[in-house]
Design an enzyme around this catalytic site. Structure first.
Site, PDB file in Angstrom:
ATOM      1  N   LYS A  64      68.016  48.668  81.595  1.00  0.00           N
ATOM      2  CA  LYS A  64      68.423  49.292  80.324  1.00  0.00           C
ATOM      3  C   LYS A  64      68.219  48.320  79.157  1.00  0.00           C
ATOM      4  O   LYS A  64      67.692  48.687  78.113  1.00  0.00           O
ATOM      5  CB  LYS A  64      69.880  49.737  80.438  1.00  0.00           C
ATOM      6  N   SER A  65      68.642  47.086  79.335  1.00  0.00           N
ATOM      7  CA  SER A  65      68.528  46.106  78.247  1.00  0.00           C
ATOM      8  C   SER A  65      67.071  45.900  77.849  1.00  0.00           C
ATOM      9  O   SER A  65      66.727  45.852  76.660  1.00  0.00           O
ATOM     10  CB  SER A  65      69.106  44.757  78.692  1.00  0.00           C
ATOM     11  N   ARG A  69      64.847  47.061  74.235  1.00  0.00           N
ATOM     12  CA  ARG A  69      64.116  46.045  73.463  1.00  0.00           C
ATOM     13  C   ARG A  69      62.626  46.365  73.406  1.00  0.00           C
ATOM     14  O   ARG A  69      61.960  46.100  72.404  1.00  0.00           O
ATOM     15  CB  ARG A  69      64.365  44.664  74.072  1.00  0.00           C
ATOM     16  N   GLY A 139      76.109  51.020  73.032  1.00  0.00           N
ATOM     17  CA  GLY A 139      76.417  49.845  72.217  1.00  0.00           C
ATOM     18  C   GLY A 139      75.193  49.005  71.963  1.00  0.00           C
ATOM     19  O   GLY A 139      75.003  48.464  70.862  1.00  0.00           O
ATOM     20  N   ARG A 167      84.372  51.227  69.417  1.00  0.00           N
ATOM     21  CA  ARG A 167      84.097  49.835  69.823  1.00  0.00           C
ATOM     22  C   ARG A 167      83.968  48.908  68.613  1.00  0.00           C
ATOM     23  O   ARG A 167      83.568  49.329  67.528  1.00  0.00           O
ATOM     24  CB  ARG A 167      82.823  49.794  70.681  1.00  0.00           C
ATOM     25  N   GLN A 214      74.254  41.044  72.696  1.00  0.00           N
ATOM     26  CA  GLN A 214      74.033  42.043  71.642  1.00  0.00           C
ATOM     27  C   GLN A 214      74.160  41.403  70.266  1.00  0.00           C
ATOM     28  O   GLN A 214      73.362  41.681  69.370  1.00  0.00           O
ATOM     29  CB  GLN A 214      75.025  43.198  71.801  1.00  0.00           C
ATOM     30  N   ASP A 365      78.606  43.278  83.268  1.00  0.00           N
ATOM     31  CA  ASP A 365      78.663  44.722  83.543  1.00  0.00           C
ATOM     32  C   ASP A 365      78.983  45.024  85.006  1.00  0.00           C
ATOM     33  O   ASP A 365      79.139  46.196  85.376  1.00  0.00           O
ATOM     34  CB  ASP A 365      77.335  45.382  83.173  1.00  0.00           C
ATOM     35  N   LYS A 392      84.206  47.289  76.325  1.00  0.00           N
ATOM     36  CA  LYS A 392      82.950  47.917  76.757  1.00  0.00           C
ATOM     37  C   LYS A 392      83.030  49.428  76.492  1.00  0.00           C
ATOM     38  O   LYS A 392      83.781  49.861  75.630  1.00  0.00           O
ATOM     39  CB  LYS A 392      82.701  47.587  78.237  1.00  0.00           C
ATOM     40  N   ARG A 396      87.458  48.501  80.477  1.00  0.00           N
ATOM     41  CA  ARG A 396      87.104  48.532  81.906  1.00  0.00           C
ATOM     42  C   ARG A 396      88.144  47.832  82.775  1.00  0.00           C
ATOM     43  O   ARG A 396      88.315  48.186  83.944  1.00  0.00           O
ATOM     44  CB  ARG A 396      85.730  47.880  82.116  1.00  0.00           C
TER      45      ARG A 396
END
Ligand code: S3P
Length: 488
Positions: A64-65, A69, A139, A167, A214, A365, A392, A396
């Site tokens: 995902k990250s 990008r 996020g 958040r 982030q 995560d 998060k 969590r």
């Protein structure tokens, strides 16, 4: 308009200075016309029954990250970027839609799993979006794009679902304001918010107050369209996908280790970024779920292929090995600058461990699914330095603690720590038998479905639909391995 469904629980009326916007309930993903990436979803209660034995060979969706990008940098590069293995989850589709709204051309493949193509606008070349950017649950999409848009001379409006709008965003707006951008935010710096950008940002040297990739990435993305050198200093290294990828696109970026074990990252502004070919590895944060499932369901042997094992992301693997897990890496290789391997998982008994706080950024995560492994282990697992879990997609730490208690697992909890007393050892397993609220959080949803596979009786969750943000096809994939998950 694209109906996004009940998860996007916005206020129906909100104001920006001098402006009044009305959003239609349940229709906040009015992202684009003509080429809608994000489809709708409804609440899906689900239940996971104890599984016999899991087995097979699978791959998990793209990281995902890295996917976020790749789309962002493709959108500000010159020429064509071709992305193989992009995660087609809702979070990433929000980024795709946002980049299109700002003038990049984003072409989705005709067949799922094919290559995505992005034709970028050059550094500083994005255009003012005609509508509010809806970042859904993501996020990463919101925070990184705020960095990018801070360096463009117009105002960009951001909103998201109820989770994202709750958040903290001041961690992003503070450094970007130091560079010269301005913001209008809801109380306590929260979204919905407006970024009033400028193409006259000044470079800063910024020490991260929290270990956050982030925040680091938002400052670096702003630094791309800033004169001179932008520097970010982190005392605890966080995932470095932004650094690797801006270098891959042609930027001048230097990372130095600092004497205290941290990193100093310096980026030179105004690079000419050129479109690239990118292969996105499987997401280790998604692989974590079948891996732990394979470890805790007796008799299981399974292989997860093509998992990205960037050392700044692989903390869970180290922790599980310390717990006694049989995890064998095969076929390790480097793809598009990222280390990748196949992981062979064999079930076996796990024992409780101390997880050192300095490991937190490399597995931030993965604590929810680690807590499920810990619940099945013999002895206690102590996790410290994990206060970031509270901000998060949901709190969590609280969600895991309450969910485990409901499933008959003993826990102890502090502001930034959690101890899970495992049920394993004498052949015992967690009781299960509860319905756990997931609070719009994909990882809480998947974690408790995995617990259900190893528990005495089924574990249910109130909503499996957030899983689509990061791991589309999760339930079918797990059932294909032998799990017994049903939408109820
Ligand atoms: C991410 C960084 C982490 C992580 C998130 C993805 C990224 O957040 O939790 O899921 O892609 O940069 P923080 O930067 O808040 O630690």
């Amino acid at each position: 308009m694209v109906a996004y469904g009940p998860r996007s629980n916005h206020s129906s009326l909100f104001t920006w200075p001098g402006l009044l916007y009305e959003t239609l309930p349940q229709q906040c993903h009015s992202i684009r016309t003509g080429n809608n990436f994000v489809s709708g979803s409804t609440i899906q209660p689900a239940s996971s029954r104890p599984a016999a034995t899991l087995g097979g060979r699978i791959s998990v969706p793209g990281d995902k990250s890295i996917s976020h990008r790749a789309l962002m940098l493709g959108g500000i590069a010159v020429g064509e970027t071709v992305i193989d293995g992009l995660l087609e989850g809702e979070d990433v589709l929000c980024t795709a839609a946002a980049m299109e709204q700002m003038g990049a051309e984003v072409i989705r493949p005709d067949t799922p799993g094919g290559a995505w193509r992005v034709y970028g606008r050059g550094v500083g070349g994005l255009s003012e979006p005609a509508n509010v950017l809806d970042m859904g649950n993501s996020g990463t999409a919101a925070r990184l794009l705020m960095g990018l848009m801070a360096a463009h001379p117009f105002t960009t409006f951001f909103t998201g679902d109820a989770s994202l709008n709750g958040r903290p965003m001041s961690r992003i707006t503070t450094p970007l304001a130091q560079m010269g951008a301005a913001f209008h935010t809801r109380s306590e710096g929260r979204m919905p918010l407006a970024v009033i950008g400028t193409d006259q940002l000044v470079p800063i040297e910024y020490s991260l107050p929290v270990a956050s990739a982030q925040v680091k990435s938002a400052v670096l993305l702003a630094g791309l369209n800033t004169v001179g050198q932008t520097t970010v200093i982190e005392s605890k290294p966080s995932r470095d996908h932004s650094e690797r990828m801006v270098a891959h696109f042609g930027a001048d970026i230097v990372t130095q280790e600092t004497p205290d074990g941290g990193r100093r990252i310096t980026l030179k502004g105004y690079p000419e970024l050129m479109g690239q070919k990118i292969t996105v590895p499987g997401d280790v944060s998604s692989a974590a779920f079948p891996i732990v499932a394979g470890l805790v369901c007796p008799g299981s042997v399974l292989t997860v292929t093509g998992v990205g094992l960037n050392p700044l992301r692989a903390g869970l693997i180290a922790t599980l090995k310390e717990m006694g897990a049989s995890l064998v890496l095969e076929n390790d290789r480097v793809e598009a600058g990222e280390p990748v391997a196949d992981l062979v998982v064999t079930a076996g008994s796990l024992k409780g461990v101390e997880v050192p706080p300095e490991r937190a950024p490399s597995m931030i995560d993965e604590y929810p699914i680690l807590a499920m492994a810990a619940a099945c282990a013999e002895g206690s697992t102590r996790m410290t330095g994990i206060g970031e879990l509270r901000v998060k997609e949901c709190d969590r730490l609280d969600a895991v603690a309450r969910g485990l208690e409901a499933c008959g697992v003993q826990i102890e909890e502090g502001e930034d720590w959690l101890v899970v007393h495992g049920s394993g050892g004498t052949g015992g397993v967690p009781k299960g038998g509860a319905t756990v609220p997931v609070h719009l959080d994909h990882r809480i949803a998947m974690s408790f479905l995995v617990l259900g596979m190893a528990a005495e009786t089924a574990v249910s969750i109130d909503d499996a639909s957030p899983i689509a943000t990061s791991f589309p096809g999760f339930i079918d994939l797990m059932n294909g391995l032998g799990a017994s998950i049903s939408i109820t």
